[in-house]
Write a protein that holds these residues in place. Structure first.
Motif, PDB file in Angstrom:
ATOM      1  N   THR A 426      12.308  -7.625  -6.495  1.00  0.00           N
ATOM      2  CA  THR A 426      11.651  -7.161  -7.679  1.00  0.00           C
ATOM      3  C   THR A 426      11.575  -8.227  -8.595  1.00  0.00           C
ATOM      4  N   GLU A 434      16.782   4.121 -10.868  1.00  0.00           N
ATOM      5  CA  GLU A 434      15.538   3.982 -10.489  1.00  0.00           C
ATOM      6  C   GLU A 434      15.718   3.115  -9.027  1.00  0.00           C
ATOM      7  N   TYR A 438      14.698   4.353  -5.269  1.00  0.00           N
ATOM      8  CA  TYR A 438      13.970   3.747  -4.456  1.00  0.00           C
ATOM      9  C   TYR A 438      14.630   3.200  -3.244  1.00  0.00           C
ATOM     10  N   GLU A 441      14.682   6.563  -0.839  1.00  0.00           N
ATOM     11  CA  GLU A 441      13.213   6.738  -0.333  1.00  0.00           C
ATOM     12  C   GLU A 441      13.118   5.791   0.853  1.00  0.00           C
ATOM     13  N   ALA A 506       7.324   2.089  -6.654  1.00  0.00           N
ATOM     14  CA  ALA A 506       8.298   1.144  -7.191  1.00  0.00           C
ATOM     15  C   ALA A 506       8.937   1.579  -8.370  1.00  0.00           C
ATOM     16  N   PRO A 507      10.258   0.965  -8.459  1.00  0.00           N
ATOM     17  CA  PRO A 507      11.055   1.547  -9.846  1.00  0.00           C
ATOM     18  C   PRO A 507      10.218   1.195 -10.919  1.00  0.00           C
TER      19      PRO A 507
END
Length: 737
Positions: A426, A434, A438, A441, A506-507
């Motif tokens: 990132t 967050e 992520y 998931e 995305a976070p």
């Protein structure tokens, strides 16, 4: 302009040759520096998400691990913790950690991580990252492999990883290039001597080919100091330089000998040769350069480098043909036929009556002769319907290559290793909650085995507490996630998983960049697909315009484009059947795999340009006859009689240069050489001998049609051969200097 060049080379032959010799000497000196400036790699789009991810990981986390040492006891039953094995492994790890060019070293003997030991615990890994660009990493990987790899004290160490594989590919290509030249140059000279029946005449085309190669090496040396240029461009330089240089000189020498045989004085023969054959060469070169210039639209410097090399080869070959061959012919005169072989009287003429007879037979029965040929070509092209494309990996190397052995061992025996994993980074730090959401998931996606992140490790939605290795996945202003998958590398499933990963929300406040080998493949294919329509459009438009300017017809360019498309699809279809489906893998010694995307695009552009090269050769004579008022049948049969043998010779010689790469042990180089050589043969035999006469018979006089406005435009801007010529008493064209 061509008449002026011819007149200059006749009047000042020795001066022109002296200046050319001095320039060639300079090019040879400058060209020797090319090899130290050219780079490996260049297959990736520098602006793609995967490349940006690689740069960000390099900046914030020290880079992805691209060097792997596989350590194995040579005797069965010896454990990884035995003194000899442990000492060797620890010594390699310690040496890497003290190396300023190496970062992020992990070793089984330090971490005792299960992921760094094989299933049977009979081998272990040491992995690290090498700093620098592709060339620096490749060079350093070779040095480190030479230092640490090998058999010693009952322990075998093999070097692998992306950096080592890139270096192995570059080294192997260099060896293959030397072998290809060793095959192509002597065989080309032999074929030239057999074709001309004269040693002197045969040496002229070979000299032009060598000048084209030296000149392009000099160009690449200069460009290599200014921008990134791929080392693989050397391969195209040698094959295309020899081929085109020989083609252009072959056309000039054949036309000159034809004029001498017709009774021209030497100066008149040189001028007439340059004005007619020279015009053909200029337009032929323009079509080849136009096809290769389309490679400049792609962002990968691997492909752009072939445009640099190809355009350079074309320009130098044309200049050598126009400024070296004519003064040599002017000085040699009838001595061009010196060194005749015993059967020289049977090969001296340029005409090929057989080709005229074939064309006549085709024009009498165009459907009966052309439709079977067309059906065969379409059948050969049919494997394209199942084609798949990829990027080079260690499988392009022979099975004996160290980096390939390591990659196969890691894939098969190290289920927990993360050196080939999907890398996510990132551009801003995400909150712990967050980032946890992520990673959770991502771990639920089909095909994902495990996700490592700084908050912990996640498997199928279940989290485990973080360990020491997880803490290294967070930096100020960036977070990194390592995704281990169960998909086969480079497979369709792996590529689909990359798309699924990128689709996960995305976070908040971050833009995750997905990298790794599979992500690079997806981005490379997308990048080429995005720009391919532009490249094809440029090729089509420039080819159409050039052929219109050459012929004055709008039908001839369309006919040429259509027939070239048929021969090219057949050639690429054959490569799918061979290299993807693996039908000749045991004979050629390669591993079947998807076609390399970049090499397929290169094959198409090079083969298209060369096909148009021979299109111009044949059409030039047809246009001469058409402009002289001959009927459609005579235009084709007489045109092929005068050019068929020369085109066949030129195609055979050029095909030899490319077929020589079939001896390579790098798969994508084999594919490029065999595919291009096959395309040349198909074009020279099936298209020029059968499909062109059939199409011309069907089109009739309409083959030369152009609307009135374009016909008048061509009269103003088109290039004609009539300037500077008059017809003698016997109807023979006589040149005025």
């Amino acid at each position: 302009m061509l008449t002026a060049i011819a007149a200059l080379t006749v009047r000042r032959a020795r001066l022109v040759l002296a200046l050319a010799a001095a320039l060639v000497a300079v090019m040879a000196v400058v060209g020797t520096g090319a090899f130290g400036k050219l780079l490996g790699g260049g297959f990736d789009d520098p602006d793609s998400p995967s490349t940006r991810a690689e740069r960000l990981i390099e900046d914030r986390f020290g880079g992805e691990r691209d060097l792997v040492f596989l350590v194995s006891p040579q005797e069965s039953g010896v454990s990884l913790t035995s003194p000899a094995v442990a000492e060797r492994g620890q010594a390699i790890a310690d040496g890497l950690r003290h190396d300023p060019t190496v970062t992020d070293v992990v070793s089984y003997w330090d971490a005792k991580s299960p992921g760094l030991a094989s299933r049977d615990a009979d081998s272990a890994l040491i992995a690290a990252h090498i700093k620098g660009d592709d060339e620096q990493r490749g060079d350093r990987a070779k040095e480190l492999a030479d230092t640490y790899a090998g058999d010693e004290d009952g322990v075998e160490v093999l070097a692998g990883g992306q950096a080592a594989a890139g270096n192995d590919i570059t080294d192997q290509v260099g060896k293959d290039l030397a072998l290809a030249e060793l095959i192509a140059v002597p065989l080309t000279l032999l074929l030239l001597v057999l074709a001309f029946g004269s040693v002197v005449a045969a040496l002229l085309p070979l000299a032009v080919g060598l000048i084209a190669v030296l000149g392009t090496f000099a160009e690449l040396s200069v460009l290599g100091s200014l921008t990134d240029v791929s080392v693989f461009s050397i391969n195209l330089t040698t094959a295309l330089g020899l081929g085109l240089g020989i083609d252009y000189a072959l056309l000039l020498v054949s036309r000159f000998r034809e004029q001498l045989a017709a009774g021209d004085e030497v100066p008149d023969a040189v001028v007439h040769t340059v004005r007619t054959a020279g015009r053909t060469i200029v337009f032929s070169a323009a079509t080849v350069a136009a096809a290769l210039s389309a490679l400049l639209v792609f962002p990968m410097y691997f492909l752009r480098s072939f445009a640099y090399a190809g355009i350079g080869v074309v320009v130098v070959a044309v200049l050598a043909a126009l400024f070296v061959v004519p003064p040599l012919l002017a000085l040699l005169g009838h001595r061009v036929n010196k060194g005749k072989l015993p059967w020289a009287h049977t090969v001296r003429g340029a005409d090929g009556p057989l080709w005229g007879r074939i064309a006549g037979a085709v024009m009498r029965r165009p459907a009966l002769t052309a439709l079977p040929v067309l059906a065969v070509l379409l059948f050969v092209a049919s494997p394209l319907l199942g084609a798949s494309f990829g990027t080079p990996d260690e499988r392009v190397l022979p099975e004996s290559a160290s980096s390939r052995k390591v990659a196969e061992a890691v894939q098969q025996d190290f289920p927990g290793d993360d050196t080939g994993s999907v890398q996510i980074v990132t551009d801003h730090s995400a909150g712990r909650a967050e980032l946890t959401s992520y990673a959770t998931e991502l771990s639920r996606l089909p095909g994902v085995e495990r996700v490592d992140a700084s908050p912990g490790t996640y498997q199928r939605g279940t989290a485990t507490p973080p360990g020491p290795q997880n803490a290294a996945l967070s930096r100020p202003g960036a977070d990194r996630l390592v995704v281990l998958t169960s998909t086969e590398p480079m497979s369709d499933a792996a590529q689909n998983l990359i798309k699924d990963i990128r689709a996960v929300p995305a976070p908040q406040g971050t833009e995750p960049l997905v990298g790794g080998d599979d992500a690079r493949l997806v981005d490379s294919k997308d990048s080429i697909a995005d720009r391919l329509p532009l490249a094809l459009g440029l090729i089509t438009i420039t080819t159409f315009v050039l052929l219109y300017l050459f012929t004055g017809s709008v039908i001839q360019p369309l006919r040429a484009l259509l027939l070239n498309a048929v021969s090219l699809t057949a050639s690429v279809g054959a490569m799918v059947w061979i290299f993807q489906d693996g039908h000749l893998s045991s004979w050629l010694g390669f591993t079947p795999m998807p076609l390399d995307t970049s090499m397929t695009v290169l094959l198409f552009c090079v083969a298209f340009g060369l096909s148009m090269d021979y299109e111009v050769f044949v059409t030039s004579r047809m246009k001469e006859l058409h402009d002289a008022g001959e009927d459609a049948r005579t235009t084709v049969t007489a045109g092929l009689t005068r050019t068929g043998r020369m085109v066949t010779m030129a195609a055979g010689l050029l095909a030899v240069s490319f077929f020589a790469f079939g001896t390579s042990e790098v798969t994508f180089l084999q594919m490029f050489g065999l595919g291009t050589g096959l395309a040349i043969v198909i074009d020279a035999v099936a298209v020029r001998a059968i499909l062109v006469p059939a199409a011309m018979r069907v089109l009739g006089r309409g083959a030369w049609y152009a609307p009135g406005v374009l016909r008048r435009l061509h009269e103003r801007v088109g290039v004609s051969e009539s300037v500077g010529e008059e017809v003698g008493a016997e109807g023979r064209r006589v040149s005025r200097v």
